[in-house]
Structure formats: C-alpha cells, structure tokens
Design an enzyme around this catalytic site. Structure first.
Site, PDB file in Angstrom:
ATOM      1  N   ARG A 274      19.548   8.613   0.240  1.00  0.00           N
ATOM      2  CA  ARG A 274      19.026   9.946   0.593  1.00  0.00           C
ATOM      3  C   ARG A 274      19.046  10.195   2.102  1.00  0.00           C
ATOM      4  O   ARG A 274      18.533  11.212   2.570  1.00  0.00           O
ATOM      5  CB  ARG A 274      17.587  10.080   0.066  1.00  0.00           C
ATOM      6  CG  ARG A 274      17.534  10.121  -1.450  1.00  0.00           C
ATOM      7  CD  ARG A 274      16.156   9.750  -1.994  1.00  0.00           C
ATOM      8  NE  ARG A 274      16.074   9.865  -3.440  1.00  0.00           N
ATOM      9  CZ  ARG A 274      16.612   8.994  -4.306  1.00  0.00           C
ATOM     10  NH1 ARG A 274      17.280   7.933  -3.865  1.00  0.00           N
ATOM     11  NH2 ARG A 274      16.490   9.181  -5.606  1.00  0.00           N
TER      12      ARG A 274
ATOM     13  N   HIS B 146       0.825  -1.211   0.000  1.00  0.00           N
ATOM     14  CA  HIS B 146       0.000   0.000   0.000  1.00  0.00           C
ATOM     15  C   HIS B 146       0.862   1.266   0.000  1.00  0.00           C
ATOM     16  O   HIS B 146       0.494   2.299   0.539  1.00  0.00           O
ATOM     17  CB  HIS B 146      -1.047  -0.018   1.112  1.00  0.00           C
ATOM     18  CG  HIS B 146      -0.527  -0.140   2.501  1.00  0.00           C
ATOM     19  ND1 HIS B 146       0.085  -1.274   2.981  1.00  0.00           N
ATOM     20  CD2 HIS B 146      -0.557   0.720   3.534  1.00  0.00           C
ATOM     21  CE1 HIS B 146       0.412  -1.085   4.241  1.00  0.00           C
ATOM     22  NE2 HIS B 146       0.046   0.111   4.602  1.00  0.00           N
TER      23      HIS B 146
HETATM   24  N1  INI Z   1       4.807   3.429   6.888  1.00  0.00           N
HETATM   25  C1  INI Z   1       5.924   4.089   6.478  1.00  0.00           C
HETATM   26  O1  INI Z   1       6.256   5.138   7.033  1.00  0.00           O
HETATM   27  N2  INI Z   1       6.680   3.592   5.468  1.00  0.00           N
HETATM   28  C2  INI Z   1       6.351   2.443   4.823  1.00  0.00           C
HETATM   29  O2  INI Z   1       7.102   2.032   3.880  1.00  0.00           O
HETATM   30  C3  INI Z   1       5.197   1.730   5.256  1.00  0.00           C
HETATM   31  N3  INI Z   1       4.854   0.458   4.679  1.00  0.00           N
HETATM   32  O3  INI Z   1       5.727  -0.167   4.088  1.00  0.00           O
HETATM   33  O4  INI Z   1       3.734  -0.009   4.812  1.00  0.00           O
HETATM   34  C4  INI Z   1       4.426   2.273   6.300  1.00  0.00           C
HETATM   35  N4  INI Z   1       3.296   1.633   6.714  1.00  0.00           N
HETATM   36  C5  INI Z   1       2.663   1.923   7.964  1.00  0.00           C
HETATM   37  C6  INI Z   1       1.689   3.067   7.882  1.00  0.00           C
HETATM   38  O5  INI Z   1       2.371   4.294   7.772  1.00  0.00           O
HETATM   39  C7  INI Z   1       0.813   3.121   9.142  1.00  0.00           C
HETATM   40  O6  INI Z   1       1.638   3.283  10.268  1.00  0.00           O
HETATM   41  C8  INI Z   1      -0.063   1.876   9.311  1.00  0.00           C
HETATM   42  O7  INI Z   1      -0.782   1.603   8.146  1.00  0.00           O
HETATM   43  C9  INI Z   1      -1.051   2.081  10.477  1.00  0.00           C
HETATM   44  O8  INI Z   1      -1.955   3.138  10.194  1.00  0.00           O
END
Ligand code: INI
Length: 155
Positions: free
Chosen positions: A128, A89
């Site tokens: 980065r 996602h």
């Molecule tokens: N959150 C991130 O900051 N980076 C990511 O790559 C990521 N992935 O890979 O899913 C990610 N998912 C968590 C998301 O931000 C929420 O914390 C979670 O969906 C709960 O609301």
C-alpha cells in the site's frame, strides 16, 4: 432539481499540512513521496506544504490538532504505518490514532485525513506504499483536496 455539491481536486493556491510518523519510516517515507506526488500533480507548490514529523502514529493526533487549530491549512494529512506483526499494542496505537484524527476533524472543522496504514504484516504495508496496491499517501492527499473544496463550498 436538487442541488449537489462536488469538490474539485485543485491544489493551486491551497495550503496543506502533513503529519508523518517516523516509526516504520521505510513505509511512511514512501507514503510521503506519494502524498507530495499527488499534491504537485494537482498544481500544488512545495512551499505551501508543511511537513511535521512525529515519533509514532500514537503522537499523530496531537500534532494534527495543533496544526488544524492554527487556521493556516485547508487540510491536515496524517501518514503512519501501524503493523500488527511489529507490535503487541497494535490495537491500542491504531485505535488511538484513528479516534484522535476523527475527533480533531470534528472539533476543529478542518479536514484531517487518515492516511495511516493498519496492516497485519509488513508485506501488506509495502503493497500500500507504492507497490501493487497503489500508494495510500497519494490517496490521502486526493481526499484532502476534495474535502478542502467541499468545505469551501459548504461555507
Ligand atoms: N507506532 C507506529 O506508528 N506504528 C507501529 O507499528 C508502532 N508499533 O509497532 O508499536 C508504533 N508504536 C509507537 C507509538 O506510536 C508511540 O510512538 C509510542 O508508543 C510512544 O508514545
């Protein structure tokens, strides 16, 4: 002759909040290092920085909004890393983080800086976060300093 407004990059006497995501902490910890390095090198004091940790980039806008509305900070810097290889996602998380950060800045009038990496691979994120493409946390604080000054000048 036209009038031109340019911001300075002085951190002394200013206050800043940072929202840092714990997801992909290997990357975001480096972004936070870069952010604090920039703040200190421009004369900022550690006690004038509040760092708020959130679970992931999706949660960044809510914390940033609360901080911006508090009126205590000249800018809010948002640090995160959304990596496509690590998530199905990616697009949703990246889009919501970007949209929320932009909306928060516009609705509060406080500069809210988008220091969230959105990359295809972990390697690109590492590049980065303090290796061959610099440190986007450092760059994010530079933008925060400039915008704090510009907003003050605009009144
Ligand atoms: N959150 C991130 O900051 N980076 C990511 O790559 C990521 N992935 O890979 O899913 C990610 N998912 C968590 C998301 O931000 C929420 O914390 C979670 O969906 C709960 O609301």
């Amino acid at each position: 002759m036209y009038k031109e407004i340019n911001g300075n990059l002085e951190a002394g006497g200013r206050k800043m909040a940072i929202v840092a995501s714990r997801f992909n902490d290997f990357i975001t910890a480096r972004l936070l290092d870069g952010a604090m390095d920039c703040w200190r090198r421009h004369g900022g004091a550690d006690e004038d920085v509040t760092v708020v940790r959130v679970p992931g980039s999706f949660e960044i806008p809510l914390a940033a909004s609360r901080l911006a509305k508090s009126g205590k900070y000249g800018a809010v810097v948002c640090l995160g890393a959304v990596i496509r290889g690590a998530t199905a996602h990616f697009d949703l998380v990246a889009a919501e983080a970007a949209k929320g950060v932009a909306q928060t800045a516009l609705s509060t009038g406080v500069p809210v800086i988008f220091g969230v990496l959105t990359t295809e691979t972990i390697e690109q994120a590492v590049e980065r976060a303090g290796t061959k493409s610099g440190n986007k946390g450092f760059d994010a604080v530079l933008s925060a300093l400039e915008m704090m000054s510009v907003m003050e000048a605009l009144g």
